[in-house]
Write a protein that holds these residues in place. Structure first.
Motif, short mmCIF file in Angstrom:
data_model
loop_
_atom_site.label_atom_id
_atom_site.label_comp_id
_atom_site.label_asym_id
_atom_site.label_seq_id
_atom_site.Cartn_x
_atom_site.Cartn_y
_atom_site.Cartn_z
N CYS A 38 -13.13 33.32 1.82
CA CYS A 38 -14.20 34.70 2.04
C CYS A 38 -13.88 35.57 0.67
CB CYS A 38 -13.76 35.21 3.20
SG CYS A 38 -14.96 36.50 3.61
N LEU A 39 -12.79 36.14 0.39
CA LEU A 39 -12.59 36.92 -0.75
C LEU A 39 -13.03 36.44 -2.29
CD1 LEU A 39 -9.33 38.41 0.44
CD2 LEU A 39 -11.47 39.34 0.58
N THR A 40 -12.74 35.24 -2.38
CA THR A 40 -12.99 34.54 -3.63
C THR A 40 -14.59 34.17 -3.96
OG1 THR A 40 -12.31 32.13 -3.01
CG2 THR A 40 -10.69 33.91 -4.13
N ASP A 41 -15.22 34.08 -2.76
CA ASP A 41 -16.77 33.84 -2.85
C ASP A 41 -17.47 34.69 -1.62
OD1 ASP A 41 -19.17 32.75 -3.00
OD2 ASP A 41 -18.80 30.50 -2.36
N PRO A 42 -17.83 35.87 -2.14
CA PRO A 42 -18.44 36.55 -1.15
C PRO A 42 -19.71 36.17 -0.49
CG PRO A 42 -17.74 37.88 -3.07
CD PRO A 42 -17.67 36.46 -3.28
N ASP A 43 -20.22 34.82 -0.96
CA ASP A 43 -21.40 34.38 -0.60
C ASP A 43 -21.10 33.17 0.48
OD1 ASP A 43 -23.19 36.03 -1.81
OD2 ASP A 43 -22.87 34.81 -3.42
N ASP A 44 -19.82 32.94 0.76
CA ASP A 44 -19.40 31.86 1.71
C ASP A 44 -19.72 32.22 3.00
OD1 ASP A 44 -17.94 30.07 3.10
OD2 ASP A 44 -16.34 29.45 1.73
N ALA A 45 -20.68 31.97 3.78
CA ALA A 45 -20.96 32.31 5.22
C ALA A 45 -19.91 31.77 6.21
CB ALA A 45 -22.42 32.25 5.23
N ARG A 46 -19.49 30.59 5.87
CA ARG A 46 -18.65 29.93 6.77
C ARG A 46 -17.33 30.76 6.88
NH1 ARG A 46 -14.39 27.95 7.14
NH2 ARG A 46 -13.89 28.07 5.07
N ALA A 47 -16.93 30.90 5.39
CA ALA A 47 -15.49 31.49 5.68
C ALA A 47 -15.60 32.98 6.32
CB ALA A 47 -15.22 31.81 4.16
N PHE A 48 -16.63 33.77 5.94
CA PHE A 48 -16.84 34.92 6.52
C PHE A 48 -16.85 34.95 8.17
CE2 PHE A 48 -18.69 38.77 8.22
CZ PHE A 48 -18.09 39.82 7.41
N LYS A 49 -17.72 33.93 8.79
CA LYS A 49 -17.81 33.71 10.21
C LYS A 49 -16.42 33.38 10.96
CE LYS A 49 -22.50 32.77 10.24
NZ LYS A 49 -23.68 31.57 10.32
N ALA A 50 -15.58 32.62 10.01
CA ALA A 50 -14.38 32.15 10.45
C ALA A 50 -13.32 33.22 10.56
CB ALA A 50 -13.73 31.06 9.60
N VAL A 51 -13.42 34.10 9.55
CA VAL A 51 -12.68 35.24 9.38
C VAL A 51 -13.04 36.13 10.44
CG1 VAL A 51 -12.06 37.47 8.29
CG2 VAL A 51 -11.83 35.12 7.04
#
Length: 148
Positions: A38-51
């Motif tokens: 999430c922090l290395t790719d601010p556009d990673d929606a999957r990672a943001f949702k998981a966090v």
């Protein structure tokens, strides 16, 4: 992050419930990987949702308390059980993700590092000039870091 009494309590809980401790450790590792993504790719929606899922769950086992400085703050309660460290990290992560400075987070370019750092002025290149920066100049290598 935790006082000695809380750490002792967590260690005792882990001894009494090793399967729950293992599950909490697995969750912490998964959260760390998702937060890194999430922090290395601010556009990673999957990672943001998981966090976000972990952060939202943390809200259910948090208490609002007054600190010694007189300021209020959210803290995970013992109701989080062995997940308390993950919940504390998730609370901090939520504050970082809500701060515009999150877009100034950079990854150290050293091949064997992977550490993240804030680069608010846009001029910083290394996580630490004293370690990765000087090693790059001298040709030595950093110790590998597994972000997952």
């Amino acid at each position: 992050m935790a006082d000695d009494r809380l750490v002792s309590w967590l260690l005792e809980q882990a001894r009494q419930h090793p399967e729950k401790a293992a599950a909490a450790l697995d969750e912490a590792r998964e959260f760390r990987g998702d937060l890194y993504a999430c922090l290395t790719d601010p556009d990673d929606a999957r990672a943001f949702k998981a966090v976000a899922r972990v952060v939202e769950d943390t809200g259910r086992v948090s208490v609002f308390t007054r600190g010694e400085d007189g300021l209020g703050r959210w803290l995970p309660s013992r109701a989080a059980g062995l997940r308390l460290p993950v919940c504390a990290a998730a609370r901090s992560a939520s504050e970082l993700l809500a701060d515009p400075r999150r877009f100034t987070i950079r990854t150290c370019p050293s091949e064997d590092c992977g550490w993240l750092f804030l680069d608010q002025r846009g001029r910083r290149r290394w996580c630490s000039l004293a370690t990765c920066g000087s090693r790059k100049r001298t040709g030595s290598r950093c110790k590998p870091v597994d972000p997952a």
